[in-house]
Design a protein around this motif. Structure first.
Motif, PDB file in Angstrom:
ATOM      1  N   LEU A 246       0.837  -1.202   0.000  1.00  0.00           N
ATOM      2  CA  LEU A 246       0.000   0.000   0.000  1.00  0.00           C
ATOM      3  C   LEU A 246       0.875   1.256   0.000  1.00  0.00           C
ATOM      4  CD1 LEU A 246      -2.833   1.251   0.104  1.00  0.00           C
ATOM      5  CD2 LEU A 246      -2.712   1.124   2.602  1.00  0.00           C
ATOM      6  N   ALA A 247       1.949   1.237   0.795  1.00  0.00           N
ATOM      7  CA  ALA A 247       2.864   2.389   0.813  1.00  0.00           C
ATOM      8  C   ALA A 247       3.435   2.618  -0.584  1.00  0.00           C
ATOM      9  CB  ALA A 247       3.986   2.152   1.824  1.00  0.00           C
ATOM     10  N   ARG A 248       3.848   1.550  -1.243  1.00  0.00           N
ATOM     11  CA  ARG A 248       4.432   1.683  -2.578  1.00  0.00           C
ATOM     12  C   ARG A 248       3.425   2.262  -3.577  1.00  0.00           C
ATOM     13  NH1 ARG A 248       7.684   3.482  -3.777  1.00  0.00           N
ATOM     14  NH2 ARG A 248       9.456   2.211  -3.155  1.00  0.00           N
ATOM     15  N   ILE A 249       2.176   1.806  -3.475  1.00  0.00           N
ATOM     16  CA  ILE A 249       1.145   2.264  -4.421  1.00  0.00           C
ATOM     17  C   ILE A 249       0.760   3.727  -4.139  1.00  0.00           C
ATOM     18  CG2 ILE A 249      -1.273   1.909  -5.144  1.00  0.00           C
ATOM     19  CD1 ILE A 249      -0.674  -1.175  -4.591  1.00  0.00           C
ATOM     20  N   LEU A 250       0.611   4.066  -2.854  1.00  0.00           N
ATOM     21  CA  LEU A 250       0.198   5.442  -2.522  1.00  0.00           C
ATOM     22  C   LEU A 250       1.333   6.445  -2.695  1.00  0.00           C
ATOM     23  CD1 LEU A 250      -1.952   4.995   0.745  1.00  0.00           C
ATOM     24  CD2 LEU A 250      -2.738   5.106  -1.632  1.00  0.00           C
ATOM     25  N   MET A 251       2.581   5.977  -2.519  1.00  0.00           N
ATOM     26  CA  MET A 251       3.730   6.899  -2.605  1.00  0.00           C
ATOM     27  C   MET A 251       4.777   6.309  -3.563  1.00  0.00           C
ATOM     28  SD  MET A 251       3.806   7.976   1.420  1.00  0.00           S
ATOM     29  CE  MET A 251       3.203   6.404   2.012  1.00  0.00           C
ATOM     30  N   PRO A 252       4.427   6.254  -4.868  1.00  0.00           N
ATOM     31  CA  PRO A 252       5.262   5.521  -5.822  1.00  0.00           C
ATOM     32  C   PRO A 252       6.681   6.051  -5.969  1.00  0.00           C
ATOM     33  CG  PRO A 252       3.557   6.801  -6.960  1.00  0.00           C
ATOM     34  CD  PRO A 252       3.238   6.858  -5.505  1.00  0.00           C
ATOM     35  N   ARG A 253       6.880   7.351  -5.696  1.00  0.00           N
ATOM     36  CA  ARG A 253       8.225   7.922  -5.883  1.00  0.00           C
ATOM     37  C   ARG A 253       9.077   7.865  -4.617  1.00  0.00           C
ATOM     38  NH1 ARG A 253       8.218  11.315 -10.595  1.00  0.00           N
ATOM     39  NH2 ARG A 253       6.084  11.553 -11.351  1.00  0.00           N
ATOM     40  N   SER A 254       8.509   7.406  -3.529  1.00  0.00           N
ATOM     41  CA  SER A 254       9.253   7.418  -2.255  1.00  0.00           C
ATOM     42  C   SER A 254      10.083   6.149  -2.097  1.00  0.00           C
ATOM     43  CB  SER A 254       8.270   7.502  -1.079  1.00  0.00           C
ATOM     44  OG  SER A 254       7.370   8.572  -1.260  1.00  0.00           O
ATOM     45  N   THR A 255      11.156   6.283  -1.350  1.00  0.00           N
ATOM     46  CA  THR A 255      11.901   5.090  -0.955  1.00  0.00           C
ATOM     47  C   THR A 255      11.171   4.503   0.255  1.00  0.00           C
ATOM     48  OG1 THR A 255      13.947   6.108  -1.725  1.00  0.00           O
ATOM     49  CG2 THR A 255      14.159   4.252  -0.201  1.00  0.00           C
ATOM     50  N   VAL A 256      10.749   3.245   0.115  1.00  0.00           N
ATOM     51  CA  VAL A 256      10.031   2.595   1.220  1.00  0.00           C
ATOM     52  C   VAL A 256      11.046   1.721   1.966  1.00  0.00           C
ATOM     53  CG1 VAL A 256       8.168   1.011   1.851  1.00  0.00           C
ATOM     54  CG2 VAL A 256       7.817   2.679   0.004  1.00  0.00           C
ATOM     55  N   ARG A 257      11.225   2.026   3.234  1.00  0.00           N
ATOM     56  CA  ARG A 257      12.310   1.377   3.980  1.00  0.00           C
ATOM     57  C   ARG A 257      11.802   0.275   4.897  1.00  0.00           C
ATOM     58  NH1 ARG A 257      16.675   4.687   2.832  1.00  0.00           N
ATOM     59  NH2 ARG A 257      15.940   6.681   2.009  1.00  0.00           N
ATOM     60  N   LEU A 258      12.333  -0.902   4.654  1.00  0.00           N
ATOM     61  CA  LEU A 258      12.063  -2.052   5.518  1.00  0.00           C
ATOM     62  C   LEU A 258      13.009  -1.863   6.696  1.00  0.00           C
ATOM     63  CD1 LEU A 258      10.894  -4.863   5.945  1.00  0.00           C
ATOM     64  CD2 LEU A 258      12.458  -5.734   4.221  1.00  0.00           C
ATOM     65  N   SER A 259      12.500  -1.273   7.773  1.00  0.00           N
ATOM     66  CA  SER A 259      13.394  -0.723   8.811  1.00  0.00           C
ATOM     67  C   SER A 259      13.556  -1.670   9.990  1.00  0.00           C
ATOM     68  CB  SER A 259      12.864   0.651   9.231  1.00  0.00           C
ATOM     69  OG  SER A 259      12.838   1.507   8.102  1.00  0.00           O
ATOM     70  N   ALA A 260      13.141  -1.254  11.183  1.00  0.00           N
ATOM     71  CA  ALA A 260      13.351  -2.122  12.345  1.00  0.00           C
ATOM     72  C   ALA A 260      12.522  -3.399  12.223  1.00  0.00           C
ATOM     73  CB  ALA A 260      12.976  -1.371  13.615  1.00  0.00           C
ATOM     74  N   GLY A 261      12.978  -4.442  12.867  1.00  0.00           N
ATOM     75  CA  GLY A 261      12.186  -5.670  12.953  1.00  0.00           C
ATOM     76  C   GLY A 261      12.650  -6.788  12.045  1.00  0.00           C
ATOM     77  N   ARG A 262      13.691  -6.529  11.225  1.00  0.00           N
ATOM     78  CA  ARG A 262      14.118  -7.591  10.296  1.00  0.00           C
ATOM     79  C   ARG A 262      14.773  -8.753  11.007  1.00  0.00           C
ATOM     80  NH1 ARG A 262      17.699  -7.297   6.486  1.00  0.00           N
ATOM     81  NH2 ARG A 262      18.880  -5.545   7.308  1.00  0.00           N
ATOM     82  N   ASN A 263      15.284  -8.495  12.200  1.00  0.00           N
ATOM     83  CA  ASN A 263      16.005  -9.551  12.907  1.00  0.00           C
ATOM     84  C   ASN A 263      15.110 -10.740  13.240  1.00  0.00           C
ATOM     85  OD1 ASN A 263      18.614 -10.141  13.628  1.00  0.00           O
ATOM     86  ND2 ASN A 263      18.213  -9.783  15.804  1.00  0.00           N
ATOM     87  N   THR A 264      13.815 -10.479  13.342  1.00  0.00           N
ATOM     88  CA  THR A 264      12.905 -11.586  13.646  1.00  0.00           C
ATOM     89  C   THR A 264      12.055 -11.962  12.429  1.00  0.00           C
ATOM     90  OG1 THR A 264      11.414  -9.950  14.577  1.00  0.00           O
ATOM     91  CG2 THR A 264      12.760 -11.176  16.147  1.00  0.00           C
ATOM     92  N   MET A 265      12.450 -11.476  11.262  1.00  0.00           N
ATOM     93  CA  MET A 265      11.710 -11.815  10.031  1.00  0.00           C
ATOM     94  C   MET A 265      12.518 -12.832   9.240  1.00  0.00           C
ATOM     95  SD  MET A 265      10.509  -8.332   8.203  1.00  0.00           S
ATOM     96  CE  MET A 265       9.701  -7.198   9.290  1.00  0.00           C
ATOM     97  N   ASN A 266      11.861 -13.825   8.676  1.00  0.00           N
ATOM     98  CA  ASN A 266      12.643 -14.743   7.850  1.00  0.00           C
ATOM     99  C   ASN A 266      12.879 -14.127   6.456  1.00  0.00           C
ATOM    100  OD1 ASN A 266      10.299 -15.174   6.346  1.00  0.00           O
ATOM    101  ND2 ASN A 266       9.738 -17.001   7.501  1.00  0.00           N
ATOM    102  N   GLU A 267      13.758 -14.765   5.694  1.00  0.00           N
ATOM    103  CA  GLU A 267      14.107 -14.188   4.385  1.00  0.00           C
ATOM    104  C   GLU A 267      12.923 -14.168   3.438  1.00  0.00           C
ATOM    105  OE1 GLU A 267      17.724 -15.568   2.555  1.00  0.00           O
ATOM    106  OE2 GLU A 267      18.904 -14.828   4.247  1.00  0.00           O
ATOM    107  N   GLU A 268      12.014 -15.142   3.600  1.00  0.00           N
ATOM    108  CA  GLU A 268      10.850 -15.192   2.705  1.00  0.00           C
ATOM    109  C   GLU A 268       9.960 -13.963   2.927  1.00  0.00           C
ATOM    110  OE1 GLU A 268      12.174 -17.769   4.280  1.00  0.00           O
ATOM    111  OE2 GLU A 268      12.753 -18.967   2.534  1.00  0.00           O
ATOM    112  N   THR A 269       9.782 -13.588   4.176  1.00  0.00           N
ATOM    113  CA  THR A 269       8.968 -12.391   4.458  1.00  0.00           C
ATOM    114  C   THR A 269       9.650 -11.147   3.893  1.00  0.00           C
ATOM    115  OG1 THR A 269       8.105 -13.402   6.446  1.00  0.00           O
ATOM    116  CG2 THR A 269       7.891 -11.016   6.292  1.00  0.00           C
ATOM    117  N   GLN A 270      10.965 -11.077   4.080  1.00  0.00           N
ATOM    118  CA  GLN A 270      11.688  -9.918   3.534  1.00  0.00           C
ATOM    119  C   GLN A 270      11.608  -9.909   2.010  1.00  0.00           C
ATOM    120  OE1 GLN A 270      15.460  -8.845   5.603  1.00  0.00           O
ATOM    121  NE2 GLN A 270      15.072 -10.685   6.789  1.00  0.00           N
ATOM    122  N   ALA A 271      11.689 -11.096   1.402  1.00  0.00           N
ATOM    123  CA  ALA A 271      11.582 -11.172  -0.066  1.00  0.00           C
ATOM    124  C   ALA A 271      10.209 -10.670  -0.507  1.00  0.00           C
ATOM    125  CB  ALA A 271      11.806 -12.615  -0.527  1.00  0.00           C
TER     126      ALA A 271
END
Ligand code: SAM
Ligand code: DTB
Ligand code: SF4
Length: 337
Positions: A246-271
């Motif tokens: 939704l962020a990408r669609i509403l703000m197509p020109r913005s850099t969308v940052r996958l920020s805090a919380g990756r340490n508990t996310m598996n690679e599939e979710t990040q993908a």
């Protein structure tokens, strides 16, 4: 035309296939689809923050693992920034556990750090809390290109999270940042007990800013023992991915940052998050105070996905922004991209 909760919810609820397809259309039109910006965070003043943000390890109101550390000297910041650049970061973000800028002597020191980092030809970001227009101008003159200040959540849920500053205080800081001719980085945190509509409303609020933020960090709550939010359950990964799309669609020109919380996310979710339009991560095994994946694991993940570190100049071209804004030299003009 302004985005409404209803129209955004309709997008959020699309079948996941169509949602990702639409996010990918926006992503391919306005972003380098294989690029992921690598950013490095540095806490330049840690802990003992007077604010009461219920998620934060650094608030003085809660007893957490964080020890208070004084403001870093510019020379120490320089060492950290050189290391960040050597590890592939194209953006260096300095964070201070402050309510806002208040002490002139300390602010001078931050200005000096900003000047030093800007000579390294990286995007220079600060997050120091509330900011006046004058402070914003002085940071810009010192060489800072972008200021991070998150709305954190929806206006409706905000009082459940923070009581020591208001939603409007935050919007005013963003407006001061804009008036100084700086880029805006603003996003929020998911997983603090808010509803899906609160999450969507956060994005609606950001998407209706004029101009939209150039950078939108989406943090998944990192639960910290001792804070009031330490018992929150993990965010559902599909809900997380839907919100990124939704962020990408509403703000197509913005850099969308996958920020805090990756340490508990598996690679599939990040993908999936990258498929949904995320195109930046923080690298290095520490965020400000909490853990982040090891650099070698991130390298392996990006290689496995066929993604490469984003060149900010290429990104800016696709986003339709002025490449000169990425120059390391301080600029005195006040124009926005
Ligand atoms: N003190 C400044 C401020 O609050 O504006 C700057 C630093 S503050 C740590 C920057 C942002 O990090 C917060 O606005 C919040 O969105 C995010 N953050 C802080 N703690 C977090 C946590 N435990 N989990 C996820 N995001 C967090
Ligand atoms: C943002 O939205 N996320 C970053 C950056 N802006 C400053 C901070 C994440 C902090 C996570 C908790 C911690 O490490 O203390
Ligand atoms: Fe302080 Fe920022 Fe943490 Fe809030 S989020 S307690 S303002 S460091």
């Amino acid at each position: 035309m302004s985005v409404t909760l209803e129209s955004a919810r309709e997008i959020y609820e699309l079948p996941i296939t169509t949602l990702i397809f639409r996010a990918q259309q926006a992503h391919h039109e306005f972003q380098d689809p294989a690029g992921v910006q690598l950013s490095m965070l540095q806490s330049i003043k840690t802990g003992a923050c007077p604010e009461d943000c219920k998620y934060c390890a650094q608030s003085s109101r809660y007893t957490t693992f964080v020890d208070r550390e004084p403001l870093m000297d510019p020379a120490e910041v320089q060492v950290a920034a050189i290391k960040a650049k050597a590890s592939g970061a194209s953006r260096f973000c300095m964070g201070a556990a402050w309510r806002g800028v208040s002490n002139e002597r300390q602010f001078q020191s931050v200005l000096e750090s900003v000047g030093i980092v800007s000579q390294l030809n990286m995007e220079v970001c600060c997050t120091l809390g509330l900011l006046t227009e004058e402070h914003a101008r002085r940071l810009k003159d010192a060489g800072m290109t972008v200021y991070n200040h998150n709305l954190d959540t929806s206006r409706e849920y905000y009082s459940e999270v923070i009581s020591t500053r208001s939603y409007d205080d935050r919007l005013e800081t963003l407006s001061n940042v804009r008036k100084a001719g700086l880029e805006v980085c603003s996003g929020g945190i998911i997983g603090m007990g808010e509803s899906i509509d609160d999450r969507i409303n956060l994005l609606v609020e950001l998407a209706n800013l004029e101009p939209q933020p150039e950078s939108v960090p989406i943090n998944a709550l990192v639960t910290v023992e001792g804070t009031p939010m330490c018992e929150q359950p993990p965010v559902d990964s599909i809900e997380f991915v839907r919100l990124i799309a939704l962020a990408r669609i509403l703000m197509p020109r913005s850099t969308v940052r996958l920020s805090a919380g990756r340490n508990t996310m598996n690679e599939e979710t990040q993908a999936l998050a990258f498929l949904a339009g995320a195109n930046s991560i923080f690298i290095g095994n520490k965020l400000l105070t909490t853990a982040n994946p090891e650099a070698s694991d991130d390298e392996k993940m990006l290689a496995r996905l066929g993604l490469h570190p984003l060149d900010p100049d290429i990104a800016r071209e696709k986003q339709g922004r002025d490449p000169a804004r990425n120059a390391c030299a301080p600029s005195s003009t006040g124009t926005n991209a």
